[in-house]
Design a protein around this motif. Sequence first.
Motif, PDB file in Angstrom:
ATOM      1  N   UNK A  44     -23.387 -14.278  16.968  1.00  0.00           N
ATOM      2  CA  UNK A  44     -22.694 -15.494  16.552  1.00  0.00           C
ATOM      3  C   UNK A  44     -23.092 -16.622  17.481  1.00  0.00           C
ATOM      4  N   UNK A  45     -23.215 -17.822  16.920  1.00  0.00           N
ATOM      5  CA  UNK A  45     -23.626 -18.979  17.720  1.00  0.00           C
ATOM      6  C   UNK A  45     -22.655 -20.143  17.488  1.00  0.00           C
ATOM      7  N   UNK A  46     -21.513 -20.104  18.173  1.00  0.00           N
ATOM      8  CA  UNK A  46     -20.513 -21.166  17.981  1.00  0.00           C
ATOM      9  C   UNK A  46     -20.984 -22.498  18.543  1.00  0.00           C
ATOM     10  N   UNK A  47     -20.450 -23.566  17.974  1.00  0.00           N
ATOM     11  CA  UNK A  47     -20.763 -24.917  18.438  1.00  0.00           C
ATOM     12  C   UNK A  47     -19.601 -25.557  19.194  1.00  0.00           C
ATOM     13  N   UNK A  48     -18.398 -25.000  19.029  1.00  0.00           N
ATOM     14  CA  UNK A  48     -17.203 -25.601  19.619  1.00  0.00           C
ATOM     15  C   UNK A  48     -16.335 -24.511  20.243  1.00  0.00           C
ATOM     16  N   UNK A  88     -18.120  -6.453  21.908  1.00  0.00           N
ATOM     17  CA  UNK A  88     -18.617  -7.824  21.971  1.00  0.00           C
ATOM     18  C   UNK A  88     -19.030  -8.156  23.398  1.00  0.00           C
ATOM     19  N   UNK A  89     -19.917  -9.140  23.539  1.00  0.00           N
ATOM     20  CA  UNK A  89     -20.367  -9.610  24.848  1.00  0.00           C
ATOM     21  C   UNK A  89     -20.849 -11.042  24.702  1.00  0.00           C
ATOM     22  N   UNK A  90     -20.475 -11.905  25.629  1.00  0.00           N
ATOM     23  CA  UNK A  90     -20.990 -13.269  25.638  1.00  0.00           C
ATOM     24  C   UNK A  90     -22.344 -13.319  26.329  1.00  0.00           C
ATOM     25  N   UNK A  91     -23.250 -14.172  25.832  1.00  0.00           N
ATOM     26  CA  UNK A  91     -24.576 -14.302  26.434  1.00  0.00           C
ATOM     27  C   UNK A  91     -24.941 -15.776  26.578  1.00  0.00           C
ATOM     28  N   UNK A  92     -25.908 -16.040  27.459  1.00  0.00           N
ATOM     29  CA  UNK A  92     -26.400 -17.391  27.672  1.00  0.00           C
ATOM     30  C   UNK A  92     -27.882 -17.470  27.383  1.00  0.00           C
ATOM     31  N   UNK A 122     -27.054  -7.745  29.869  1.00  0.00           N
ATOM     32  CA  UNK A 122     -26.760  -8.782  28.884  1.00  0.00           C
ATOM     33  C   UNK A 122     -27.024  -8.337  27.466  1.00  0.00           C
ATOM     34  N   UNK A 123     -27.143  -7.035  27.249  1.00  0.00           N
ATOM     35  CA  UNK A 123     -27.405  -6.494  25.914  1.00  0.00           C
ATOM     36  C   UNK A 123     -26.248  -5.601  25.480  1.00  0.00           C
ATOM     37  N   UNK A 124     -26.010  -5.562  24.175  1.00  0.00           N
ATOM     38  CA  UNK A 124     -24.927  -4.766  23.606  1.00  0.00           C
ATOM     39  C   UNK A 124     -25.418  -4.166  22.289  1.00  0.00           C
ATOM     40  N   UNK A 132     -22.013 -13.106  21.456  1.00  0.00           N
ATOM     41  CA  UNK A 132     -21.632 -14.499  21.200  1.00  0.00           C
ATOM     42  C   UNK A 132     -22.531 -15.372  22.056  1.00  0.00           C
ATOM     43  N   UNK A 133     -23.458 -16.058  21.405  1.00  0.00           N
ATOM     44  CA  UNK A 133     -24.422 -16.921  22.082  1.00  0.00           C
ATOM     45  C   UNK A 133     -23.731 -18.239  22.427  1.00  0.00           C
TER      46      UNK A 133
END
Length: 438
Positions: A20-24, A40-44, A53-55, A61-62
Amino acid sequence: MVADDIRSWGGTVKAQHFVSRPSWREQLPELLARKEGRSVLGIGLRRSYGDSGLNPDGSLIDMTALDRVISFDPVTRLLRAEAGIAFDSILELFVQRGYFLPVTPGTRFVTLGGAVANDVHGKNHHSAGTIGRWVRRIGLIRSDGTEIELTPDDQTGLFAATIGGLGLTGLISWAEIELLPIDSAMMEAETIPFANLDAFFAVAAESDDAADYTVAWVDCLARGDRLGRGLFSRARHAPLGARLTKRAKPKLSMPFAMPGFMLNATSIGLFNGLYFYRGRRAAGPAITPYQPYFYPLDAIGHWNRMYGSRGMYQYQSVVPPATARDATREMLETISKAGEGSFLAVLKTFGGVPSPGLLSFPQAGTTLALDFPNKGQLTLDLLNRLDDIVREAGGRLYPAKDGRISASMFRAGYPAWETFANHVDPAFSSAFWRRVSQ
């Protein structure tokens, strides 16, 4: 949410993820709520070398579109920004205003959230510690939708677990850090050749008080009396000079993965010899812009491709002062005899400034970091031998760089891991965490 094949920066792991690539920021609680049974895992910007950084087969969540400055106070020097903002953007905005990052790793292409999640360190660890020491507040969203504002005086332990917590305690939405005041975008730097490992420790000891930033390149294939020879670099921010420097863009780029056979003991040995003698001829003081001093590899786009299609492992250890000299010598001898390693070998002493995170990597002692082209079991056997040396010396490995550490090796190096595990959000996971915690 789309299914993408995501590869680690080291290139040894490639797996499908639902991204997923949220904007807000307002989208984040909803995204966590509809994770559809997957972890789930957040990534940059995905600069972790291994699998932290992998799941695989889970959700990512990018956060890179969440890259806005929320506030800045020039009096307190407190910058609050969304987790996806890159260090590159912070530098572009604030160096010209007379501020610098308090701590930065060897690339500016990392996000603020990723830096906090890995509690990154830099060339000034002996004086400044890790980035976690400069974090004043964190916005964290748990998988149940709870939004928490964490500070260093948090009594629950969640702040300490989130600093260096590999993104496993929840989704870092924003962070507030204290910036460093500077007078110039230039650096007063000095290069000092050293003949062997004993000479390294001598110049490192004298440089802790003489310079804010220190680091050394070491010839990992040198042997005998030359074992551990290299080039020591120390620097401080120049008191005078331009605040505005031209934004550095990669001058070169690796368009494709190099054939693996090009990196061998002969080619690496030739490069290391030439690099050392060239550095010795150019030794001495110099004034340089901050970009080439802090981020030399950023001048080469996709530099990780030079290791070939099989990728590479980075191995970064730290061993305490009492065992540092002998353990570092034994590691370099082992690497040199194996004819492995690369021209990217970094040696540095860490200071005694304590890191705030439960899983923070740096501790007082000496850290050695090298890249190893992936040659399958041959490489893994060498890394296992290095593990034995580090474990015996009372050291540990860096999770952000790791792609194969065993559970027993991880637990030996991080005795607080069980305390940390109590703070892990049950919906968050990674390939690394599944390997070391089960």
